[in-house]
Design a protein around this motif. Sequence first.
Motif, PDB file in Angstrom:
ATOM      1  N   GLN A 163      41.282   8.796 -14.564  1.00 27.71           N
ATOM      2  CA  GLN A 163      41.833   9.934 -15.326  1.00 27.71           C
ATOM      3  C   GLN A 163      41.741   9.714 -16.832  1.00 27.71           C
ATOM      4  O   GLN A 163      42.535  10.232 -17.602  1.00 27.71           O
ATOM      5  CB  GLN A 163      43.265  10.262 -14.883  1.00 27.71           C
ATOM      6  CG  GLN A 163      43.298  10.765 -13.452  1.00 27.71           C
ATOM      7  CD  GLN A 163      44.462  11.688 -13.145  1.00 27.71           C
ATOM      8  OE1 GLN A 163      45.239  12.069 -14.009  1.00 27.71           O
ATOM      9  NE2 GLN A 163      44.575  12.067 -11.881  1.00 27.71           N
ATOM     10  N   ARG A 164      40.728   8.915 -17.229  1.00 31.23           N
ATOM     11  CA  ARG A 164      40.460   8.818 -18.670  1.00 31.23           C
ATOM     12  C   ARG A 164      39.636  10.022 -19.100  1.00 31.23           C
ATOM     13  O   ARG A 164      39.577  10.362 -20.265  1.00 31.23           O
ATOM     14  CB  ARG A 164      39.725   7.509 -18.996  1.00 31.23           C
ATOM     15  CG  ARG A 164      40.633   6.294 -18.843  1.00 31.23           C
ATOM     16  CD  ARG A 164      40.083   5.063 -19.513  1.00 31.23           C
ATOM     17  NE  ARG A 164      38.885   4.555 -18.873  1.00 31.23           N
ATOM     18  CZ  ARG A 164      38.682   3.274 -18.572  1.00 31.23           C
ATOM     19  NH1 ARG A 164      39.594   2.375 -18.869  1.00 31.23           N
ATOM     20  NH2 ARG A 164      37.564   2.893 -18.001  1.00 31.23           N
ATOM     21  N   GLY A 212      26.533   9.818 -11.753  1.00 33.82           N
ATOM     22  CA  GLY A 212      27.974   9.681 -11.490  1.00 33.82           C
ATOM     23  C   GLY A 212      28.505   8.270 -11.637  1.00 33.82           C
ATOM     24  O   GLY A 212      29.685   8.013 -11.383  1.00 33.82           O
ATOM     25  N   GLN A 213      27.676   7.331 -12.069  1.00 30.31           N
ATOM     26  CA  GLN A 213      28.079   5.918 -12.064  1.00 30.31           C
ATOM     27  C   GLN A 213      29.030   5.560 -13.203  1.00 30.31           C
ATOM     28  O   GLN A 213      29.693   4.530 -13.163  1.00 30.31           O
ATOM     29  CB  GLN A 213      26.847   5.011 -12.089  1.00 30.31           C
ATOM     30  CG  GLN A 213      25.952   5.201 -10.883  1.00 30.31           C
ATOM     31  CD  GLN A 213      26.719   5.022  -9.585  1.00 30.31           C
ATOM     32  OE1 GLN A 213      27.284   3.954  -9.319  1.00 30.31           O
ATOM     33  NE2 GLN A 213      26.765   6.063  -8.764  1.00 30.31           N
ATOM     34  N   SER A 214      29.103   6.400 -14.216  1.00 29.10           N
ATOM     35  CA  SER A 214      30.126   6.242 -15.253  1.00 29.10           C
ATOM     36  C   SER A 214      31.169   7.341 -15.115  1.00 29.10           C
ATOM     37  O   SER A 214      32.376   7.087 -15.172  1.00 29.10           O
ATOM     38  CB  SER A 214      29.497   6.300 -16.655  1.00 29.10           C
ATOM     39  OG  SER A 214      28.605   5.225 -16.830  1.00 29.10           O
ATOM     40  N   LEU A 215      30.709   8.563 -14.902  1.00 30.04           N
ATOM     41  CA  LEU A 215      31.625   9.714 -14.893  1.00 30.04           C
ATOM     42  C   LEU A 215      32.673   9.630 -13.787  1.00 30.04           C
ATOM     43  O   LEU A 215      33.873   9.816 -14.030  1.00 30.04           O
ATOM     44  CB  LEU A 215      30.820  11.019 -14.745  1.00 30.04           C
ATOM     45  CG  LEU A 215      31.672  12.280 -14.688  1.00 30.04           C
ATOM     46  CD1 LEU A 215      32.417  12.492 -15.995  1.00 30.04           C
ATOM     47  CD2 LEU A 215      30.816  13.499 -14.366  1.00 30.04           C
ATOM     48  N   ILE A 216      32.239   9.318 -12.568  1.00 31.87           N
ATOM     49  CA  ILE A 216      33.186   9.347 -11.439  1.00 31.87           C
ATOM     50  C   ILE A 216      34.268   8.284 -11.620  1.00 31.87           C
ATOM     51  O   ILE A 216      35.450   8.522 -11.377  1.00 31.87           O
ATOM     52  CB  ILE A 216      32.432   9.165 -10.093  1.00 31.87           C
ATOM     53  CG1 ILE A 216      31.423  10.309  -9.896  1.00 31.87           C
ATOM     54  CG2 ILE A 216      33.400   9.070  -8.926  1.00 31.87           C
ATOM     55  CD1 ILE A 216      32.034  11.689  -9.777  1.00 31.87           C
ATOM     56  N   LEU A 217      33.855   7.103 -12.088  1.00 33.85           N
ATOM     57  CA  LEU A 217      34.824   6.037 -12.344  1.00 33.85           C
ATOM     58  C   LEU A 217      35.859   6.501 -13.372  1.00 33.85           C
ATOM     59  O   LEU A 217      37.075   6.338 -13.174  1.00 33.85           O
ATOM     60  CB  LEU A 217      34.078   4.803 -12.859  1.00 33.85           C
ATOM     61  CG  LEU A 217      34.931   3.623 -13.300  1.00 33.85           C
ATOM     62  CD1 LEU A 217      35.602   2.976 -12.094  1.00 33.85           C
ATOM     63  CD2 LEU A 217      34.087   2.596 -14.040  1.00 33.85           C
ATOM     64  N   GLU A 218      35.387   7.092 -14.449  1.00 29.81           N
ATOM     65  CA  GLU A 218      36.300   7.537 -15.510  1.00 29.81           C
ATOM     66  C   GLU A 218      37.211   8.661 -15.012  1.00 29.81           C
ATOM     67  O   GLU A 218      38.367   8.750 -15.421  1.00 29.81           O
ATOM     68  CB  GLU A 218      35.503   8.007 -16.737  1.00 29.81           C
ATOM     69  CG  GLU A 218      34.701   6.915 -17.413  1.00 29.81           C
ATOM     70  CD  GLU A 218      35.577   5.822 -18.015  1.00 29.81           C
ATOM     71  OE1 GLU A 218      36.610   6.164 -18.617  1.00 29.81           O
ATOM     72  OE2 GLU A 218      35.230   4.633 -17.874  1.00 29.81           O
ATOM     73  N   MET A 219      36.691   9.520 -14.132  1.00 29.55           N
ATOM     74  CA  MET A 219      37.530  10.592 -13.585  1.00 29.55           C
ATOM     75  C   MET A 219      38.610  10.013 -12.669  1.00 29.55           C
ATOM     76  O   MET A 219      39.754  10.468 -12.660  1.00 29.55           O
ATOM     77  CB  MET A 219      36.666  11.611 -12.844  1.00 29.55           C
ATOM     78  CG  MET A 219      35.877  12.516 -13.799  1.00 29.55           C
ATOM     79  SD  MET A 219      34.695  13.589 -12.982  1.00 29.55           S
ATOM     80  CE  MET A 219      35.740  14.587 -11.950  1.00 29.55           C
ATOM     81  N   HIS A 220      38.238   8.989 -11.883  1.00 21.80           N
ATOM     82  CA  HIS A 220      39.232   8.360 -11.009  1.00 21.80           C
ATOM     83  C   HIS A 220      40.339   7.705 -11.820  1.00 21.80           C
ATOM     84  O   HIS A 220      41.500   7.682 -11.407  1.00 21.80           O
ATOM     85  CB  HIS A 220      38.561   7.331 -10.096  1.00 21.80           C
ATOM     86  CG  HIS A 220      38.038   7.946  -8.840  1.00 21.80           C
ATOM     87  ND1 HIS A 220      38.836   8.202  -7.755  1.00 21.80           N
ATOM     88  CD2 HIS A 220      36.817   8.380  -8.511  1.00 21.80           C
ATOM     89  CE1 HIS A 220      38.121   8.771  -6.801  1.00 21.80           C
ATOM     90  NE2 HIS A 220      36.882   8.892  -7.241  1.00 21.80           N
ATOM     91  N   LYS A 258      43.474   9.252  -8.060  1.00 23.90           N
ATOM     92  CA  LYS A 258      42.536  10.337  -7.731  1.00 23.90           C
ATOM     93  C   LYS A 258      42.225  11.126  -9.005  1.00 23.90           C
ATOM     94  O   LYS A 258      43.070  11.237  -9.890  1.00 23.90           O
ATOM     95  CB  LYS A 258      43.182  11.286  -6.715  1.00 23.90           C
ATOM     96  CG  LYS A 258      43.461  10.660  -5.376  1.00 23.90           C
ATOM     97  CD  LYS A 258      42.338  11.018  -4.419  1.00 23.90           C
ATOM     98  CE  LYS A 258      42.648  10.574  -3.009  1.00 23.90           C
ATOM     99  NZ  LYS A 258      42.203   9.220  -2.730  1.00 23.90           N
ATOM    100  N   PRO A 259      41.021  11.719  -9.069  1.00 24.59           N
ATOM    101  CA  PRO A 259      40.735  12.566 -10.243  1.00 24.59           C
ATOM    102  C   PRO A 259      41.682  13.756 -10.283  1.00 24.59           C
ATOM    103  O   PRO A 259      42.168  14.219  -9.246  1.00 24.59           O
ATOM    104  CB  PRO A 259      39.305  13.048  -9.991  1.00 24.59           C
ATOM    105  CG  PRO A 259      38.743  12.163  -8.944  1.00 24.59           C
ATOM    106  CD  PRO A 259      39.894  11.642  -8.143  1.00 24.59           C
TER     107      PRO A 259
END
Length: 309
Positions: free
Chosen positions: A44-45, A34-42, A2-3
Amino acid sequence: MKPAAFDYVVPRTVQEAVDALGDAGRKAQVLAGGQSLILEMHLQRIRPELVVDINRIAELDHMGVDDSTLRVGALIRHRVFESAEAVPGPLGTLLSRAVVNIAHPPIRSRGTMAGSFGWAHPASEWCAIGVALDAVVELRGPEGVREVAAGDYFHGPYQTARRPQELITSVRLPLLGDDTGVGFIEHRRTHFCFAQVAVAATLTVRDGVISEARIGLVNSADRPVRARAAEQTLIGAEVGSPPTGYRLPDNHPFAQAGRIAAEQDAAPLAEPFADVEYKRQAIAVLVGRTLSEAAADQRSRVAALKEGR
Ligand SMILES: Cc1cc2nc3c(=O)[nH]c(=O)nc-3n(C[C@H](O)[C@H](O)[C@H](O)COP(=O)(O)OP(=O)(O)OC[C@H]3O[C@@H](n4cnc5c(N)ncnc54)[C@H](O)[C@@H]3O)c2cc1C
């Protein structure tokens, strides 16, 4: 995963978004598609303290043409460019040939062109087209509006000239004249992978010789590349009939430009399934083929103009 916890704001104007991004120096991220940001937040990068969701800012959801320029607002989604008619002339054709290579339809329905410039992945199709065509990135920050040429904007993987408090409000691309042909070819392992290598090209032909060539290389260095050395070798070359065979003769100007692009313009990085030598070979072949595609496109445009189509 999870973020990590974050605050979330939904500004209604560009000024509110800029104010939020400058808010007390907190680490902020803009949420567009959100197609890059949300993945990276999930994964936790990326762990922003504040997410600024720009999706309710109506003034960013606008695309328009003035004089010789296409202005793509920050909320214009990739999928808009799937129709070549969305943008006048050869630029519309180039964008429509490129966009189908970006991921798959659900991602293209949400992801934005400006978001690709915000993310600055070396394998982004839009970013390479941007440097090839001398696009301009419009930024709005606490000090006002700034315009940065795409050639100066990319500093490395995920590194750009954008300051943390600045919002990309639009990307501007020059329209292309009817004497210009376009090509785009991508090579990747499977349909939904990022490009191992891709090439965007435009050719302008006057009196049978090439008067301008633009070549953008995708995933051929740590940032999008404009293949200027290769472009220079093409100026003044006679186009003749577009080559037909699968393999270009070694002495064909497009084949020579491909070799120069691979050796002098590109600085490929090794990645799983594609070492540096493999990538250089792919760049050489793809540049030659993409130039052939652009030459064929240019001929058919001129023929259509003559026939009044
Ligand atoms: C499976 C998969 C495959 C993909 N394949 C490809 C591909 O082949 N080619 C390709 O190019 N992309 C690919 N993508 C990425 C996709 O194109 C994204 O849409 C794009 O990278 C970012 O756009 P976005 O609007 O979704 O931005 P977001 O994910 O919302 O944001 C990405 C970054 O840009 C910043 N940002 C976004 N908008 C702005 C703005 N207006 N101002 C300032 N900063 C901003 C954000 O802060 C964030 O750091 C793929 C994604 C996935 C999940």
